[in-house]
Write an enzyme that holds these catalytic residues in place. Structure first.
Site, mmCIF file in Angstrom:
data_model
loop_
_atom_site.group_PDB
_atom_site.id
_atom_site.type_symbol
_atom_site.label_atom_id
_atom_site.label_comp_id
_atom_site.label_asym_id
_atom_site.label_seq_id
_atom_site.Cartn_x
_atom_site.Cartn_y
_atom_site.Cartn_z
ATOM 1 C CB SER A 268 4.876 -3.005 -9.646
ATOM 2 O OG SER A 268 3.748 -2.266 -10.097
ATOM 3 C CE LYS A 270 3.420 4.570 -11.720
ATOM 4 N NZ LYS A 270 4.280 5.019 -12.856
ATOM 5 C CB VAL A 271 0.371 -1.781 -10.744
ATOM 6 C CG1 VAL A 271 -0.980 -2.297 -11.230
ATOM 7 C CG2 VAL A 271 1.172 -1.221 -11.912
ATOM 8 N N GLY A 272 -0.096 -1.910 -7.571
ATOM 9 C CA GLY A 272 -0.862 -2.443 -6.449
ATOM 10 C C GLY A 272 -1.557 -1.360 -5.652
ATOM 11 C CD GLU A 289 3.854 -11.435 -3.157
ATOM 12 O OE1 GLU A 289 4.677 -10.531 -2.888
ATOM 13 O OE2 GLU A 289 4.026 -12.290 -4.013
#
Length: 546
Positions: A268, A270-272, A289
């Site tokens: 995601s 947000k996490v990326g 990605e």
């Protein structure tokens, strides 16, 4: 007393035993995974282990528990990283063409299990049978690509402005590539993150550490069990392709480790973004990605037959759970009514059979998790509450999957098409579900502006027969995405082209093109083969040769 303890032990084993369905047992047995209900080790660093919490693998089509996987602890993760780094010394010492030969042997192993691994993808992830098989075939193909690459990765020789000097640009291995993958391509996002990351990283001389998504550990374990014996047969440590199944703490350990030289993350936005910041804090390299809010544009001069097939496939394939899924559809006003009059009946017809992903006739499988169903429903209800319109007759959860009685415990939703208001926030958000959002446009300039108006920038498609429109779309005033197709849908990227996006989708490229450049460290070496020492800026100390 001893006899009583023995009886209790037997009783506990009996109570913990699980009886798999014939369907699941057949698939797991074919890839040499246990079917007796016992726990499966989820850490590999040359040997199998794991003493962390158990991870549950469930079949999304039925809700059946497939296995309990014993994950790694933070300490085991750190030890695995250490062993992976040590294994990297053996990989980088091996000549690149020999590494290519190892990858070729991996390719043969994968090719021998295309059907079996594809069925495992269908069982654990939920992809339909042809997509599961196709994902593994993609892994095979990328191994072919990496094998060839092992003989063609080259630096450069450059002219020097100084007499009798030459400049070399030299690539050397990084060391350890950490690969954190998502659920939707459990084999090809290690085998697109094995194939694009691991295979290409190994061709470049690196060792790899893989952390799969918590919900698809079995695919990762099966691939690791299949491929690591090939490393050892060729004199390489098994830890050159290590594996740690785990949750957030394991991921954080990998992200924070200075011994992980490049971190590839698929997930995601947000996490990326968090991952990117943490890796940058330690001056590491990162390849991201992330979200893909992809648009297809059908212009007034498009071949509608061609566009119809491409849009349908990209919108409903993998139940809307591809990073390249078409989520936004922009239709020229002159053809919008005609196009929708052909598209919508397909959504509501038997031409999109829903059912068991392992049945070759099925075209729509389940959502991967109940969380995905919740996200689908939340988005759909939000759109309707803000004045949006559902255009298909079918939408929402599927209560009864015809012809698949085992599916009553699965995660099933109808693919649907919706018309949103222009200011609806859903336009700018990626919902990982089969919801296609539709709007109309007057000019190509307007359509390009709509395409580019979202934070994400992965894939995009323009359907047109105008060479001028093609030039506009592909140029600096056109699509701002990493993939800018013409008369091809947004999904189905080929391995020969570099894969990746722009903007909040992340940065870096996987697979083809010059993607291998990311997996090496570059050095510039100026070599003086004369008996003179010309100094920069014309400096002369008045002694020696110059």
């Amino acid at each position: 007393m001893i006899a009583r303890a023995a009886r209790l032990s037997v009783a506990r084993r009996h109570l913990s035993a699980r009886y798999l369905s014939t369907r699941a047992e057949r698939v797991l047995a074919a890839v040499n995974l246990p079917t007796d209900g016992g726990e499966i080790a989820g850490v590999y660093d040359g040997s199998w282990k794991g003493s962390g919490p158990a991870q549950v693998s469930k079949c999304p089509a039925t809700g059946e528990v497939l296995a309990h996987v014993r994950t790694g602890t933070v300490k085991e993760t750190e030890e695995t990283i250490r062993k992976t780094k040590e294994a990297g010394k053996a990989i980088r010492a091996m000549p690149a063409p020999k590494r290519g030969e190892v990858i070729r042997q991996m390719r043969e192993a994968l090719a021998s299990k295309v059907g079996e691994l594809g069925d495992l993808v269908s069982l654990e992830m939920g992809k339909i049978k042809s997509e599961g098989k196709g994902e593994v075939q993609e892994a095979v193909d990328i191994c072919d690509y990496a094998t060839g690459l092992s003989r063609s990765m080259a630096g450069r020789v450059l002219p020097s402005e100084r007499p009798n000097h030459v400049i070399y640009e030299i690539p050397n291995p990084l060391g350890v590539v950490g690969i954190l993958t998502a659920f939707n391509f459990p084999v090809a996002v290690h085998v697109r993150d094995f194939a694009t990351n691991m295979a290409i990283a190994m061709a470049a001389g690196n060792a790899c550490l893989w952390k799969p998504a918590p919900s698809t550990p079995l695919c990762a374990i099966a691939v690791t069990k299949l491929l690591t014996p090939i490393l050892e047969k060729n004199g390489l440590p098994g830890a050159a392709m290590s594996l740690v199944c785990g949750d957030v703490d394991v991921g954080k350990s990998i992200v924070a480790s200075r011994d992980v030289d490049l971190l590839s993350f698929t997930g995601s936005e947000k996490v990326g973004q968090i991952v990117a910041v943490e890796v940058q804090k330690r001056s590491g390299k990162v390849l991201l990605e992330l979200g893909g809010n992809n648009a297809a544009i059908v212009d007034k001069d498009a071949d509608l037959d061609l566009a119809l097939q491409a849009v349908l496939f990209a919108a409903v394939g993998t139940a809307g759970q591809r990073c390249t899924t078409t989520r936004r559809l922009f239709l020229h006003k002159s053809i919008a009514s005609k196009f929708l009059s052909r598209l919508l009946p397909l959504y509501d017809s038997d031409k999109l059979p829903v059912g068991d992903p392992l049945n070759p006739k099925t075209l729509i499988g389940p959502m991967h998790s109940q969380g995905g169903v919740t996200s689908y429903m939340k988005t759909l209800e939000g759109i309707k509450s803000r004045g949006g319109q559902v255009l298909t007759k079918r939408s929402g959860p599927i209560d009864n999957v015809t012809g698949f009685k085992e599916g009553s415990g699965g995660n099933w939703v109808w693919p649907t098409v919706v018309r949103l208001k222009a200011d609806d926030p859903s336009w700018k958000e990626e919902t990982f579900a089969p919801i296609l959002q539709v709007a109309e446009f007057d000019t190509l300039e307007e359509a390009i502006e709509l395409n580019n108006s979202v934070p994400q920038g992965l894939s995009s498609s323009l359907f047109t027969n105008s060479i001028r429109s093609m030039g506009q779309w592909l140029g600096p005033e056109g699509s701002d995405c990493g993939i800018t197709n013409i008369n091809v849908g947004t999904s189905g990227a080929e391995i020969g082209a570099a894969f990746g996006g722009n903007k909040s989708t992340g940065w870096g490229r996987e697979s083809g093109g010059d993607a291998w450049h990311q997996y090496v460290r570059w050095s510039a070496a100026t070599v003086n083969y004369s008996d003179k020492m010309p100094l920069a800026q014309g400096v002369d100390f008045g002694f020696g040769s110059s």
